[in-house]
Design a protein around this motif. Structure first.
Motif, short mmCIF file in Angstrom:
data_model
loop_
_atom_site.label_atom_id
_atom_site.label_comp_id
_atom_site.label_asym_id
_atom_site.label_seq_id
_atom_site.Cartn_x
_atom_site.Cartn_y
_atom_site.Cartn_z
N GLN A 199 -3.79 0.16 7.09
CA GLN A 199 -4.38 1.49 7.06
C GLN A 199 -3.54 2.35 6.13
OE1 GLN A 199 -7.15 2.40 8.71
NE2 GLN A 199 -7.11 4.55 8.24
N GLN A 200 -4.15 2.88 5.09
CA GLN A 200 -3.47 3.73 4.11
C GLN A 200 -2.22 3.04 3.54
OE1 GLN A 200 -2.80 7.37 6.27
NE2 GLN A 200 -4.93 7.98 6.12
N GLY A 201 -2.38 1.78 3.25
CA GLY A 201 -1.29 1.02 2.64
C GLY A 201 -0.23 0.52 3.60
N LEU A 202 -0.33 0.86 4.88
CA LEU A 202 0.64 0.40 5.88
C LEU A 202 0.04 -0.73 6.71
CD1 LEU A 202 1.92 3.85 7.14
CD2 LEU A 202 3.07 2.32 5.54
N ARG A 203 0.84 -1.73 6.99
CA ARG A 203 0.37 -2.86 7.79
C ARG A 203 0.17 -2.40 9.24
NH1 ARG A 203 4.04 -8.07 8.20
NH2 ARG A 203 5.27 -6.60 9.36
#
Length: 188
Positions: free
Chosen positions: A143-147
């Protein structure tokens, strides 16, 4: 029955002529009352338990006879409730023996108006299929580049009838399934 016998059966007469002038003991008892026995007197065993209704955790003595619950009363040894129960706790015998208690799986189809009975295996398979489908459809790897590795398609909300140990196991299960919305109300 003679008049004297009939009059002597009156509680007021026994109260005035006997050794119970306040009418709190034998004078107030009828022959039918003398034959009554407490449900607790016939119990095979007493099981200590905790009331399932709220987070207070009042102690209960559960009286069991022939494998069936016959009476539930407050546990005098409980430091929480000291033998007292609220009206809901006092009525908790109905949880085990009440006529409204369901002993089968009931299911109402979407937009349906009637309930149908299901066997337990079918109901468990339906639940498992729905959890798997919700997890598959709503899985987020990031989500938004975060795992993230999670799903927001289902959640768990435990009630006061579950103790901390049960909620711990439920938390482990739902975390393993990828859920993040997990809450409980257990205070016992």
């Amino acid at each position: 029955m003679g008049a004297r016998t009939w009059i002597s059966s009156w509680p007021v007469y026994r109260q005035l002529t006997g050794d119970d002038p306040l009418g709190r003991g034998r004078a107030a008892r009828s022959r039918d009352t003398e034959r009554l026995r407490a449900r607790t007197a016939t119990a095979d065993r007493v099981v200590k338990s905790v009331c399932p209704y709220c987070a207070v955790g009042c102690g209960q003595d559960v009286y069991v006879q022939d494998g069936k619950v016959t009476q539930i009363e407050g546990d005098r040894d409980s430091p929480v409730s000291r033998g007292r129960l609220c009206p809901k706790g006092s009525a908790s015998l109905q949880l085990t023996t009440g006529p409204a208690r369901e002993h089968r799986v009931r299911y109402r189809r979407p937009y349906g108006t009637d309930w149908e009975d299901l066997d337990l295996d079918t109901a468990m398979d339906m639940i498992a299929d729905r959890v798997i489908a919700a997890r598959r459809e709503g899985w987020q790897w990031e989500q938004q580049g975060l795992r993230t590795r999670r799903t927001l398609r289902f959640a768990s909300l435990g009630g006061a009838t579950l103790d901390n140990e049960e909620n711990y196991l439920i938390k482990k299960l739902f975390t393993a399934l990828g859920a993040v919305q997990i809450e409980n109300q257990a205070r016992i």
